[in-house]
Write a protein that holds these residues in place. Sequence first.
Motif, short mmCIF file in Angstrom:
data_model
loop_
_atom_site.label_atom_id
_atom_site.label_comp_id
_atom_site.label_asym_id
_atom_site.label_seq_id
_atom_site.Cartn_x
_atom_site.Cartn_y
_atom_site.Cartn_z
N GLU A 1 -12.36 -16.35 33.09
CA GLU A 1 -12.85 -15.74 34.33
C GLU A 1 -13.00 -16.75 35.45
O GLU A 1 -12.67 -16.49 36.61
CB GLU A 1 -14.19 -15.04 34.08
N ARG A 2 -13.48 -17.93 35.10
CA ARG A 2 -13.72 -18.97 36.12
C ARG A 2 -12.41 -19.42 36.76
O ARG A 2 -12.30 -19.57 37.98
CB ARG A 2 -14.45 -20.15 35.47
N THR A 3 -11.38 -19.63 35.92
CA THR A 3 -10.08 -20.04 36.44
C THR A 3 -9.48 -18.97 37.34
O THR A 3 -8.94 -19.27 38.42
CB THR A 3 -9.12 -20.35 35.28
N ILE A 4 -9.55 -17.72 36.90
CA ILE A 4 -8.99 -16.62 37.68
C ILE A 4 -9.73 -16.47 39.00
O ILE A 4 -9.11 -16.33 40.07
CB ILE A 4 -9.03 -15.31 36.86
N MET A 5 -11.06 -16.53 38.96
CA MET A 5 -11.84 -16.42 40.19
C MET A 5 -11.50 -17.55 41.16
O MET A 5 -11.28 -17.31 42.36
CB MET A 5 -13.34 -16.45 39.88
N ASN A 6 -11.44 -18.76 40.66
CA ASN A 6 -11.16 -19.90 41.53
C ASN A 6 -9.76 -19.81 42.13
O ASN A 6 -9.52 -20.29 43.26
CB ASN A 6 -11.32 -21.21 40.76
N THR A 7 -8.83 -19.22 41.40
CA THR A 7 -7.47 -19.03 41.93
C THR A 7 -7.49 -18.05 43.09
O THR A 7 -6.86 -18.28 44.14
CB THR A 7 -6.52 -18.54 40.83
N TRP A 8 -8.22 -16.94 42.95
CA TRP A 8 -8.34 -15.98 44.05
C TRP A 8 -9.04 -16.60 45.25
O TRP A 8 -8.64 -16.38 46.40
CB TRP A 8 -9.10 -14.74 43.59
N ILE A 9 -10.05 -17.40 45.02
CA ILE A 9 -10.75 -18.05 46.13
C ILE A 9 -9.82 -19.00 46.87
O ILE A 9 -9.78 -19.03 48.11
CB ILE A 9 -11.99 -18.80 45.60
N GLN B 1 1.71 -15.89 40.32
CA GLN B 1 2.60 -17.02 40.11
C GLN B 1 1.85 -18.21 39.52
O GLN B 1 2.35 -18.88 38.61
CB GLN B 1 3.26 -17.40 41.45
N ARG B 2 0.66 -18.44 40.01
CA ARG B 2 -0.11 -19.59 39.53
C ARG B 2 -0.68 -19.37 38.12
O ARG B 2 -0.79 -20.31 37.34
CB ARG B 2 -1.24 -19.90 40.51
N LEU B 3 -1.04 -18.12 37.83
CA LEU B 3 -1.63 -17.84 36.51
C LEU B 3 -0.58 -17.67 35.42
O LEU B 3 -0.90 -17.82 34.24
CB LEU B 3 -2.50 -16.58 36.58
N HIS B 4 0.65 -17.37 35.82
CA HIS B 4 1.67 -17.10 34.82
C HIS B 4 2.87 -18.03 34.90
O HIS B 4 3.86 -17.83 34.22
CB HIS B 4 2.17 -15.65 34.95
N SER B 5 2.78 -19.06 35.72
CA SER B 5 3.90 -19.99 35.85
C SER B 5 4.20 -20.65 34.51
O SER B 5 3.31 -21.21 33.87
CB SER B 5 3.57 -21.09 36.88
N PRO B 6 5.47 -20.60 34.05
CA PRO B 6 5.80 -21.22 32.77
C PRO B 6 5.71 -22.74 32.79
O PRO B 6 5.64 -23.37 31.76
CB PRO B 6 7.25 -20.76 32.55
N THR B 7 5.72 -23.33 34.00
CA THR B 7 5.67 -24.79 34.07
C THR B 7 4.25 -25.33 34.13
O THR B 7 3.97 -26.42 33.66
CB THR B 7 6.44 -25.29 35.32
#
Length: 242
Positions: free
Chosen positions: A17-25, A74-80
């Motif tokens: 949750e923290r990673t996802i929230m910070n990505t949206w922010i 893109q950031r949460l699912h990027s294969p790289t």
Amino acid sequence: MFSAAIFDMDGLLIDSERTIMNTWIAVGQELSVPVRPVDYAEIIGRSLPECHAMLARMFDAEPVFQEALARVRQRLHSPTTPPVFPLKPGVHDLLTTLVKAGVPCAVASSSSGQEIRSRLARVGVLDFFDAIAGGDEVVRGKPDPAVYELAASRLEKSPGDCLAFEDSENGVLAAHRAGIRVVTVPDLKQPSVEVIGVSFAKLESLDQAIECVSTWFGVELLTQDTSRDVVNDSAHQNFPCK
């Protein structure tokens, strides 16, 4: 006493949750749209369509939201550069203890079934679960009880036989409305008085649940190794295993 355990995933089993929230922010900042943690916290535990509807209101214009969604995905699912969603403290030991004691376990998550399996397999705990119930399999997401009802049915258990573990208010209310007693383990947001009132217990970490397995599930543990640190930690000495 209970004969099955049902777990939420994001924010409870894995620290996502923290990673996802910070990505949206971060994406909101790039697009000059402030996404405040206090506002994002209202989304936690809801179904994906409901999350997107609430985020779309934050971003105001639909084209801006769609651009934000594309960047986040893109950031949460990027294969790289995949995000690391590690197990939260106590998860592996608790699941090991439950499985060794013969207690069947399920996941009831707002994430899709495919996402649940992918994330849990990535951290090596998927095989601990006898059933998976995803948010994409029910019409309404948490706090509606449907996903918990589905998880219990797949375990072939009645709601009263199950004990749920949740981090979010919406998840706690979903389990409660399904007739399932629920242990609250807060992640990003502390629970309200209402949520505490309907909780069977409140823990700071799933580490604390290990010493309660024998009491809650009426089983004799095969090993005490996984709970030794918890039992010897004075911070947990007064924790009540109801």
